[in-house]
Design a protein around this motif. Structure first.
Motif, PDB file in Angstrom:
ATOM      1  N   UNK A  62       0.838  -1.204   0.000  1.00  0.00           N
ATOM      2  CA  UNK A  62       0.000   0.000   0.000  1.00  0.00           C
ATOM      3  C   UNK A  62       0.873   1.254   0.000  1.00  0.00           C
ATOM      4  N   UNK A  63       1.969   1.226   0.747  1.00  0.00           N
ATOM      5  CA  UNK A  63       2.867   2.377   0.823  1.00  0.00           C
ATOM      6  C   UNK A  63       3.477   2.677  -0.542  1.00  0.00           C
ATOM      7  N   UNK A  64       3.805   1.640  -1.304  1.00  0.00           N
ATOM      8  CA  UNK A  64       4.379   1.877  -2.634  1.00  0.00           C
ATOM      9  C   UNK A  64       3.349   2.501  -3.572  1.00  0.00           C
ATOM     10  N   UNK A  65       2.076   2.215  -3.371  1.00  0.00           N
ATOM     11  CA  UNK A  65       1.018   2.826  -4.184  1.00  0.00           C
ATOM     12  C   UNK A  65       0.803   4.295  -3.821  1.00  0.00           C
ATOM     13  N   UNK A  66       1.033   4.620  -2.541  1.00  0.00           N
ATOM     14  CA  UNK A  66       0.779   5.980  -2.052  1.00  0.00           C
ATOM     15  C   UNK A  66       1.944   6.928  -2.270  1.00  0.00           C
ATOM     16  N   UNK A 141      -7.053   7.491   7.443  1.00  0.00           N
ATOM     17  CA  UNK A 141      -6.349   6.220   7.371  1.00  0.00           C
ATOM     18  C   UNK A 141      -5.813   6.020   5.964  1.00  0.00           C
ATOM     19  N   UNK A 142      -4.568   5.577   5.881  1.00  0.00           N
ATOM     20  CA  UNK A 142      -3.962   5.252   4.595  1.00  0.00           C
ATOM     21  C   UNK A 142      -3.987   3.742   4.353  1.00  0.00           C
ATOM     22  N   UNK A 143      -4.070   3.003   5.439  1.00  0.00           N
ATOM     23  CA  UNK A 143      -4.099   1.534   5.398  1.00  0.00           C
ATOM     24  C   UNK A 143      -4.830   1.076   6.648  1.00  0.00           C
TER      25      UNK A 143
END
Length: 186
Positions: A62-66, A141-143
């Motif tokens: 998810x972090x790589x997408x954000x 929330x990001x994840x």
């Protein structure tokens, strides 16, 4: 001839004991599986690392997408310091680092915060825990992910905060004393 018969009897006895032990273990595993009602079974602490590895992997994806850039992720202290929650925090820090996520040692104004909330739920069949992990920036929330796990009944004290010993009482305040020197004789 007698020795062979004795050896064969001993071999059959040992094989039968091993078979009965295996059947007993399978029956226990079947009983535990039926009690969990579809929830994954956590065997402390062997599975804790797997749980954290799964969360770290999903979070890193998810972090790589954000495109978080240089933002650090701080793994928050658990609200309920059970042995499981404390170990989960350590596992998360390690596994996030292994996934290439920059993990902060201390919370700062610019760091993202990963919280791992652990709730214990007492059921007729035993204890289950609900683990929610959430990465946020203070506004949203990001994840976020939530999973339920069944717990071996022998390990309940590792997960349930109500079973933790009470905190030690605060130290007594120092008593004020005054020394006086008496001179003279009686």
């Amino acid at each position: 001839m007698f020795r062979r018969l004795l050896l064969l009897t001993l071999l059959l006895t040992l094989t039968g004991c091993a078979y009965l032990q295996r059947m007993r273990q399978e029956a226990i595993a079947t009983k535990e599986t039926s009690q969990t009602a579809g929830a994954k079974l956590l065997r402390a602490p062997a599975d804790w690392g797997d749980l954290a590895r799964d969360v770290a992997y999903r979070l890193s994806q998810r972090a790589s997408q954000l495109s978080l850039g240089d933002r650090l992720v701080y793994v928050a202290e658990p609200a309920q310091p059970t042995p499981f929650a404390l170990a989960l925090r350590q596992y998360l820090q390690s596994n996030l680092s292994e996934q290439g996520v920059a993990v902060a040692q201390r919370r700062s104004e610019t760091s993202l915060v990963l919280e791992a909330d652990v709730q214990s739920v007492k059921l007729a069949s035993g204890l289950q825990i609900v683990v929610t992990t959430a990465l946020g920036n203070g506004a949203r929330y990001l994840f976020r992910g939530t999973e339920a796990y069944a717990v071996n009944q022998a390990d309940v004290k590792l997960y349930d905060a109500s079973l933790l010993p009470p905190p030690p009482p605060p130290p007594a305040p120092p008593s004020v004393t005054k020394q006086m020197t008496v001179t003279g004789s009686l």
